[in-house]
Structure formats: C-alpha cells, structure tokens
Write an enzyme that holds these catalytic residues in place. Structure first.
Site, mmCIF file in Angstrom:
data_model
loop_
_atom_site.group_PDB
_atom_site.id
_atom_site.type_symbol
_atom_site.label_atom_id
_atom_site.label_comp_id
_atom_site.label_asym_id
_atom_site.label_seq_id
_atom_site.Cartn_x
_atom_site.Cartn_y
_atom_site.Cartn_z
ATOM 1 N N ASP A 49 22.882 43.380 38.424
ATOM 2 C CA ASP A 49 23.703 44.483 38.200
ATOM 3 C C ASP A 49 23.046 45.146 36.756
ATOM 4 O O ASP A 49 24.314 46.069 36.784
ATOM 5 C CB ASP A 49 25.558 44.075 38.376
ATOM 6 N N HIS A 83 23.234 45.888 46.035
ATOM 7 C CA HIS A 83 22.886 47.059 45.587
ATOM 8 C C HIS A 83 22.891 48.019 46.827
ATOM 9 O O HIS A 83 22.621 47.942 47.839
ATOM 10 C CB HIS A 83 22.178 47.298 44.512
HETATM 11 P P1 IMP Z 1 24.472 32.022 43.819
HETATM 12 O O1 IMP Z 1 23.290 33.068 43.037
HETATM 13 O O2 IMP Z 1 25.345 32.919 44.388
HETATM 14 O O3 IMP Z 1 24.487 30.529 43.686
HETATM 15 O O4 IMP Z 1 25.846 32.634 42.244
HETATM 16 C C1 IMP Z 1 26.124 31.823 40.792
HETATM 17 C C2 IMP Z 1 26.094 32.869 39.639
HETATM 18 O O5 IMP Z 1 25.612 33.671 39.982
HETATM 19 C C3 IMP Z 1 27.107 33.174 39.868
HETATM 20 O O6 IMP Z 1 27.943 32.682 38.884
HETATM 21 C C4 IMP Z 1 27.069 34.627 40.848
HETATM 22 O O7 IMP Z 1 28.228 35.377 39.845
HETATM 23 C C5 IMP Z 1 25.995 34.988 39.727
HETATM 24 N N1 IMP Z 1 25.737 36.284 40.680
HETATM 25 C C6 IMP Z 1 24.543 35.566 42.172
HETATM 26 N N2 IMP Z 1 23.843 37.202 43.008
HETATM 27 C C7 IMP Z 1 24.319 37.756 41.871
HETATM 28 C C8 IMP Z 1 24.152 39.176 41.563
HETATM 29 O O8 IMP Z 1 23.050 39.520 42.336
HETATM 30 N N3 IMP Z 1 24.497 39.812 40.849
HETATM 31 C C9 IMP Z 1 25.458 39.401 40.052
HETATM 32 N N4 IMP Z 1 25.562 38.096 39.526
HETATM 33 C C10 IMP Z 1 25.045 36.988 40.891
#
Ligand code: IMP
Length: 501
Positions: A49, A83
C-alpha cells in the site's frame, strides 16, 4: 552501516543535501552501462500500500506517449493486492491487473509468479473494458504457468485459521494455500484451465480439497462438520463481509467453465514474448510488484506474511531467469516518506499512538483498497527499511505521500533498537520476525517537518521546501538509495521526478 549521528550533522548542521536538490546525473533510465536501458522495477519497500500503482500508472502514461508500446510485467501476488485508479473522473479498483492495462498499445503480462482468481479476474477485465469504453486499451497476456487461487483455497485458508494463527491477518483470498500447492506439487495452473481434459483436472482439484477440509473438520462433533460443498467463505471486500459458497463439484466446475471461456484467449506461453521483447527489442519495461518486502515470506514480519516473492528476485523466478534483476536499470523501492502503514496482525515496534495515527489515517485515507480495513500507522523505522533495501538491493527510492507532514509536528524516525530488558543497551540488528520485534525498544530522533498542504502543489524538485529536501537527503542516504520520484498528493499529476521519463 552509515553513522546516523554523523549523517544528521552533515544534513542538518552542515547543510549537505547529498545531491537530492537536483536531477539524477546521469539519468539512470537511459543507462547503457551493462544494464537494460528503459527498464524499471517498482517493489513495495515497506508493508504494501505504498502507492506503487500510481507510480506505475504514471510511468506507463509517460512511456506510453513516448514509444506507445510499453510492457508492464506483474510478477507476484493476486487478488490480495488492490489499488484505485481514477480515469476521466471514474474510479476502478484493480487487484490482479496492473494499471498499465488502461494504457493504449501497452502489453500487460500477468507472470508465472502470480496466484490468480479467474472469477475475480473476469470481473476486473469487464470493469476495465467498461471504463475504457468497451475494449481493453492494452494487450493482455496471462502466463500459462501462473497458479490458480480459487474458492477452494479460500475455504481451506478459512478452515486453517482455526488451527494456527499464522494466517490471522490474511486477506482471505486463498493466497498462501495456492502457493503452498506449488511446493506440494499439485497446483492448479492456468494451463490446466485450457487443457483438453480441464474438467478432469479441476474435478480432481475439488476432490482433493474436499478431502483436506473433511480432514480438518473431522475433529468437530459430527453434527458440526461442514463439507466443502456447504462451506461459506467470508471474504472482506471494501469493509463489508461477503459470503461465498464454494458449491458442489458440479457448481464449482460450472463457474470455472464460464471464466475459462473468457480467459482462454489471454492464457499463453509468454516465454518467447519476454525473451524477444526484453533481450532483443527496445520496448520500455515496467515491472510492477504487489505487496511489499515486509510481507515477503523470507524478509517480512513472520508469521504475518504473504505467499509470494514480493521482492525484485521474484522477477527472475517469474520470468524463468530471462530477466535478471541486476540488469534492470532502476530497481526502486516505494515507501511512504514520513510514516509507514501496515494492515494485518503484525505488531510494528514503531506503531504510533492512536491520536497521531488517526490524523495521518484520515488525511491519507489509510484504509485497505481490497478489504477496507483501517491500516495501522507507524513511524519510519530505519533499521527495518534499511534491512528491506539491503536484502533486495534496491538502487532507488520512490517517496510517496510527501504531503502528509505537519509544520507543527516533527517527524519521528527510529534510528536503532536496543533490547526491551532494562540494563541492556547494545544495539540490535533488525530481524524479520514478530517475536524479535516484540522484544525491542525503538529509539527515535525527531526531524524538522514542513507544511504538507504547501507541498501538495509541488511538481518539481525545486518547488519542495528546504526541510523536505533535508529530510529526503537524510532518509535516502540512511537507506543507501537515491530518490527517483516522490508523490505530493492523490492527483495523477501530483509528482516530482528526479529523472526524465
Ligand atoms: P495474504 O496475502 O492474504 O496471505 O495476507 C498475508 C498478509 O499480507 C496479511 O497481513 C495481509 O494483510 C497482508 N497483505 C496482503 N496483501 C496486501 C496488500 O496488497 N497490501 C497490504 N497488506 C497486504
């Protein structure tokens, strides 16, 4: 490691700006010194982000005008990213498609390193087509070896949450199980979706996940067990929870049949295309990473990490070695200039008190583009960001949100950690691990800030206030990379450049 006290004196007492008050000489993008000219990779330099989408959007726009045939390559992640892009006053949230998809004549490649949800991808393609007036402005290519992250993975991820806390912060998009499938050697890939026996392959996948879920459910009393067909997956979208049914095997297959018919013509062996365009043509290349180094399974705050390689090294594996990261002219890590945001369950040592965090969260609209969750706000942490830059060998920094600064409030910057235990004063090296971070005491300096509102009109380096230039000199030198671009507000043109695109 550069001595930060000496650096502070150099910048704030002797007035050394380390060259950040002028354009980069020579312009690294045109560099022919052993690297591929007109190539840039943008990775998230913190916890995702950071505003990478807007940067990639801008580069595509400029290079699109210049040569009209920019290649945008996304190497990791999937529907967990997100985004917002505004075109002609209309808004679209992109998750799996890079924003280059809205650039006329560009080619957008969804790489092997991605984990794709076909249904969500079809929705995104339709939305992008509608926004562009009927047809995607860019050519889209999906690597046949990209892995699928489908509803079965989302169900399994949800079931796993009851067993261990590692996925507690996850976006619920089934990302970790999809990548785990690759390691287990039973992944469903895009090429399976276009195979002649695609239905058999997808049925086998469903049956396998049915068995996995039944295994986890078996510990529950018989009347509480839920089979995969009745599994309701809670997916958080824009702050609201949607319930998704995986459905019976036939229903699962029927959905995939619809998605496959839309995606069929985009799925291909992209190897030859990348080899030709990267090695032989002069087409400009933009590599767009998703998430950030702080979410990488090796370098992120374990265990709240994602499944993909979020760093430049992911480009090498995704392109099967055709693109070596060292050959990319500019490898830029994007960070928020004055603070860091994080969404998940990780606890950052520099997390701000709620009053300071709320001001930033409200001013910078720090709510997840995918899930709508409010983001945690933390102070800039040099040990952490320096570790991220070092392990990924970033050459440049993109500094976003330069407008989030308050003339009346100095910017807290963490310079080092010591152990939390009283009496222990030795400095600690950064380690990418939650229990390590729980054990450290951060130490701060406060750096002079500037009026963020005044900065929001800056479009050139010369229009940045002196305090901002000093801060940029301090931060970029401390992190060992040069500034490439900065953003001064949410508008598309709210940018300052240290290079000519
Ligand atoms: P996952 O990618 O859904 O397995 O999430 C694993 C960790 O990465 C969690 O803490 C999510 O909140 C974080 N996360 C995954 N994608 C994003 C993103 O695009 N922006 C910010 N955090 C992310």
């Amino acid at each position: 490691m550069r001595d930060l006290t000496q650096l502070f004196n150099d910048v704030y007492e002797k007035g050394n700006l380390y060259g950040v008050d002028r354009a980069l000489q020579p312009d690294p993008l045109r560099n022919t010194n052993g690297v591929r000219p007109y190539s840039v990779a943008i990775q998230g330099g913190a916890f995702g982000d950071e505003g990478k989408g807007k940067i990639v959007d801008e580069i595509c726009h400029r290079w699109g005008r210049l040569s009209g045939n920019v290649v945008v390559y996304r190497w990791n992640g999937g529907a967990n990213a997100g985004h917002t892009v505004v075109v002609g006053g209309k808004k679209i949230v992109l998750h799996q498609l890079p924003s280059g998809v809205l650039t006329e004549n560009a080619t957008v490649v969804l790489g092997k390193g991605m984990a794709l949800h076909p249904g969500d991808l079809v929705t995104e393609i339709r939305e992008a087509e509608a926004l562009a007036g009927g047809k995607l402005p860019a050519a889209l290519k999906i690597d046949a070896q990209a892995v699928l992250a489908v509803d079965t993975h989302r169900a399994y991820e949800q079931a796993l949450r009851e067993w261990h806390h590692g996925g507690a912060g996850a976006t619920g998009r089934g990302i970790a199980p999809a990548y785990a499938d690759v390691i287990y050697r039973h992944a469903l890939r895009m090429e399976d979706l276009i195979a002649i026996d695609w239905a058999d392959r997808c049925n086998a996948h469903y049956d396998f996940y049915h068995t996995l879920i039944a295994g986890l459910e078996a510990v529950k009393p018989a009347d509480e067990r839920v089979p995969l067909a009745e599994y309701q997956v809670a997916v958080l979208r824009n702050g609201k929870t949607e319930k998704i049914m995986v459905g019976t095997r036939a229903e699962f297959l029927e959905k995939l049949a619809g998605h496959r018919s839309v995606l069929f013509s985009y799925i291909q062996d992209v190897h030859g295309f990348i080899r030709e365009t990267w090695l032989e043509s002069k087409r400009p290349y933009v590599f767009e990473g998703a998430q950030g180094v702080g979410l990488d399974p090796r370098f992120g705050v374990y265990p709240d990490v994602t499944g993909s390689d979020t760093t430049f090294s992911g480009i090498q594996s995704s392109t099967e070695g055709i693109v070596q990261p060292e050959m990319i002219a500019v490898r830029a890590s994007a960070i928020k200039a004055t603070y860091t945001s994080s969404v998940g369950v990780r606890r950052l040592p520099t997390q701000m008190e709620e009053a300071a965090a709320k001001r930033i969260r409200d001013d910078a609209q720090e709510y997840g583009a995918t899930t709508g969750r409010p983001r945690d706000i933390a102070a800039i942490d040099i040990p952490c960001l320096r570790f991220f830059c070092k392990v990924t060998r970033a050459t440049h920094l993109v500094l976003t949100h330069l407008d989030i600064a308050y003339a009346d409030t100095p910017i807290p910057v963490c310079t080092h950690y010591t152990p939390k235990d009283a009496g222990r004063t030795a400095q600690l090296s950064y380690r990418p691990d939650q229990s390590f971070l729980d054990s450290v005491q951060p130490h701060y300096i406060n750096l002079p800030a500037w009026d963020g509102k005044a900065v929001s009109t800056a479009r050139e380096i010369s229009q940045l206030p002196y305090a901002a230039l000093q801060y940029i000199a301090f931060l970029t030198t401390a992190l060992g990379a040069q500034p490439l671009m900065g953003t001064t507000g949410p508008d598309r043109d709210a940018l300052v450049n240290w290079v000519t695109w």
